[in-house]
Design an enzyme around this catalytic site. Structure first.
Site, PDB file in Angstrom:
ATOM      1  N   LYS A 145      -8.822  -4.879  12.304  1.00  0.00           N
ATOM      2  CA  LYS A 145      -7.690  -4.257  13.011  1.00  0.00           C
ATOM      3  C   LYS A 145      -7.446  -4.932  14.366  1.00  0.00           C
ATOM      4  CE  LYS A 145      -6.688  -1.424   9.697  1.00  0.00           C
ATOM      5  NZ  LYS A 145      -5.458  -1.620   8.905  1.00  0.00           N
ATOM      6  N   SER A 202      -4.517   0.004  13.834  1.00  0.00           N
ATOM      7  CA  SER A 202      -5.193   1.288  14.019  1.00  0.00           C
ATOM      8  C   SER A 202      -5.572   1.390  15.484  1.00  0.00           C
ATOM      9  CB  SER A 202      -6.467   1.296  13.158  1.00  0.00           C
ATOM     10  OG  SER A 202      -7.368   2.293  13.586  1.00  0.00           O
ATOM     11  N   GLN A 251       0.549   5.753  -1.864  1.00  0.00           N
ATOM     12  CA  GLN A 251       0.075   7.039  -1.317  1.00  0.00           C
ATOM     13  C   GLN A 251      -0.095   6.922   0.195  1.00  0.00           C
ATOM     14  OE1 GLN A 251      -3.898   7.562  -3.123  1.00  0.00           O
ATOM     15  NE2 GLN A 251      -4.832   6.725  -1.272  1.00  0.00           N
ATOM     16  N   GLY A 252      -0.469   8.012   0.823  1.00  0.00           N
ATOM     17  CA  GLY A 252      -0.830   7.996   2.243  1.00  0.00           C
ATOM     18  C   GLY A 252       0.295   7.523   3.153  1.00  0.00           C
ATOM     19  N   THR A 309      -4.923  11.358   5.421  1.00  0.00           N
ATOM     20  CA  THR A 309      -4.642  10.669   4.146  1.00  0.00           C
ATOM     21  C   THR A 309      -5.966  10.585   3.380  1.00  0.00           C
ATOM     22  OG1 THR A 309      -5.260   8.426   4.787  1.00  0.00           O
ATOM     23  CG2 THR A 309      -3.020   9.117   5.374  1.00  0.00           C
ATOM     24  N   TYR A 369     -14.119  -3.122   9.624  1.00  0.00           N
ATOM     25  CA  TYR A 369     -12.775  -2.522   9.696  1.00  0.00           C
ATOM     26  C   TYR A 369     -12.205  -2.731  11.104  1.00  0.00           C
ATOM     27  CZ  TYR A 369      -9.158   1.146   9.450  1.00  0.00           C
ATOM     28  OH  TYR A 369      -7.974   1.835   9.477  1.00  0.00           O
ATOM     29  N   GLY A 410       0.839  -1.210   0.000  1.00  0.00           N
ATOM     30  CA  GLY A 410       0.000   0.000   0.000  1.00  0.00           C
ATOM     31  C   GLY A 410       0.861   1.242   0.000  1.00  0.00           C
ATOM     32  N   ALA A 411       1.964   1.179  -0.790  1.00  0.00           N
ATOM     33  CA  ALA A 411       3.005   2.211  -0.701  1.00  0.00           C
ATOM     34  C   ALA A 411       2.786   3.397  -1.631  1.00  0.00           C
ATOM     35  CB  ALA A 411       4.372   1.578  -1.001  1.00  0.00           C
ATOM     36  N   VAL A 421      -5.411   9.743  10.660  1.00  0.00           N
ATOM     37  CA  VAL A 421      -4.246  10.344  10.002  1.00  0.00           C
ATOM     38  C   VAL A 421      -4.735  11.037   8.728  1.00  0.00           C
ATOM     39  CG1 VAL A 421      -1.893   9.944   9.153  1.00  0.00           C
ATOM     40  CG2 VAL A 421      -2.925   8.309  10.744  1.00  0.00           C
ATOM     41  N   VAL A 465      -2.817  -7.337  -2.475  1.00  0.00           N
ATOM     42  CA  VAL A 465      -2.460  -8.183  -1.324  1.00  0.00           C
ATOM     43  C   VAL A 465      -3.516  -9.233  -1.015  1.00  0.00           C
ATOM     44  CG1 VAL A 465      -0.975  -6.427  -0.247  1.00  0.00           C
ATOM     45  CG2 VAL A 465      -3.382  -6.595   0.445  1.00  0.00           C
ATOM     46  N   ASN A 517       1.065  -2.666   5.263  1.00  0.00           N
ATOM     47  CA  ASN A 517       0.340  -1.410   5.478  1.00  0.00           C
ATOM     48  C   ASN A 517      -0.963  -1.315   4.690  1.00  0.00           C
ATOM     49  OD1 ASN A 517       0.100   1.686   5.839  1.00  0.00           O
ATOM     50  ND2 ASN A 517       0.366   1.444   3.621  1.00  0.00           N
TER      51      ASN A 517
END
Ligand SMILES: NC(=O)c1ccc[n+]([C@@H]2O[C@H](COP(=O)([O-])OP(=O)(O)OC[C@H]3O[C@@H](n4cnc5c(N)ncnc54)[C@H](O)[C@@H]3O)[C@@H](O)[C@H]2O)c1
Ligand SMILES: CCCCC/C=C\C=C\[C@H](O)C/C=C\C/C=C\CCCC(=O)O
Length: 267
Positions: free
Chosen positions: A156, A139, A16-17, A189, A152, A13-14, A187, A66, A92
């Site tokens: 987590k 998270s 963005q954000g 993003t 979600y 997940g590189a 965060v 992923v 991530n």
């Protein structure tokens, strides 16, 4: 303290954000970084940008979903062929989609398991590996509930539990691999806009005001602040099974009770 010069890192997940921030802080500290993302256009652009900023061939982008075992395995082999080793693995990639909840589980929890097991097989001393460190991005919603996103939240909590159990396995069986988790509050993003999206939140849209009030309690962090947390979990050799909670008013390692705190009831 683990020195990052010459180390090879993988970040999912590189494009963005947070993932982009994690990749950048690892590059700034001397590592080479394999960027994995489902977004091919943004990933390739970032590869070019990072190689210009940090030196040719310091980064390479691999298109990977992923939730696909095969894509993940193929990319891992290509990373080993190009860079020769993997020392740091950051799981991530994550989404919020309460409507397509099985997809959310497959990316947020199963994706972390896939990445972790791939990395562990390579790093484990009993397999002839050199050891290493895995950081899983959970998270604050992995420690307490976010009402608008039960799925979600479940993924987590799953990431936190998986990380702690595997870290203990690593300690007991002496894998030589450290496994830690990050638990940031909100965060800034693109993910943060999710609570306005019926597509992603479905039946829980009516709870948007509740999330807004939670966001006032936990004001948003910047990517750069959270990236410093990743660096701590990667570099500090004493940390295994650690969960780093990060909020605007400070970060801290979460203490989990040795005994289950409970209020007795008559049965
Ligand atoms: N932003 C927040 O408030 C916040 C807070 C705590 C934890 N997190 C967690 O941090 C991680 C990153 O979130 P973010 O805020 O940077 O989100 P983001 O949406 O900005 O970035 C996520 C990245 O993951 C990629 N991605 C999505 N699905 C993928 C898949 N199947 N395979 C590979 N890549 C995929 C996207 O293309 C994107 O580049 C997530 O796990 C998220 O749950 C975010
Ligand atoms: C639809 C709501 C999502 C809006 C926010 C978008 C993304 C944020 C994702 C973060 O992972 C959530 C971070 C923190 C959640 C905050 C608090 C959870 C409760 C913690 C507690 O009670 O201790």
């Amino acid at each position: 303290m683990m020195a990052l010069q010459g180390k090879v890192a993988v970040v999912t997940g590189a494009a963005q954000g947070l993932g982009k921030g994690f990749a950048e802080i690892l590059l700034q500290n001397g590592a080479k970084v394999a960027l994995l993302d489902i977004n091919e256009k943004a990933g390739k652009e970032l590869e070019t940008q990072f190689n210009e900023a940090y030196g040719a061939d310091r980064t390479h982008f691999y298109p990977v979903d992923v939730s696909s075992d095969q894509q993940f395995k193929d990319a891992f082999q290509k990373i080993l062929s190009k860079f020769g080793q993997v020392d740091i693995f950051c799981n991530n990639a994550g989404i919020i989609n309460e409507k397509q909840w099985e997809k959310t589980v497959s990316i947020n929890l199963c994706g972390v398991v896939r990445g972790t097991y791939l990395a562990l097989e390579h790093m484990k001393k009993e397999n002839g590996g050199q050891g290493g460190v895995i950081v899983n991005v959970a998270s604050l919603a992995g420690l307490g509930p976010l009402a608008q996103t039960p799925i979600y939240t479940a993924t987590k909590f799953g990431v936190v539990g998986f990380t702690r159990a595997l870290a203990l396995a690593s300690e007991v069986a002496n894998y030589g691999v450290r496994i830690n988790a990050m638990c940031p509050a909100f965060v800034r993003t693109p993910l943060i806009d999710s609570f306005n999206s019926e597509e992603q939140i479905g039946q829980f849209m009516g709870l948007a005001d509740f999330t807004r009030s939670l966001m006032e309690k936990f004001p948003s962090l910047e990517v750069e602040e959270v990236s410093k947390g990743l660096l701590l979990l990667v570099k500090d050799d004493s940390l295994n099974g650690a969960c780093l909670a990060m909020m605007r008013d400070g970060a801290g390692l979460v203490s989990f009770p040795k005994e289950i705190p409970k209020t007795p009831v008559a049965l």
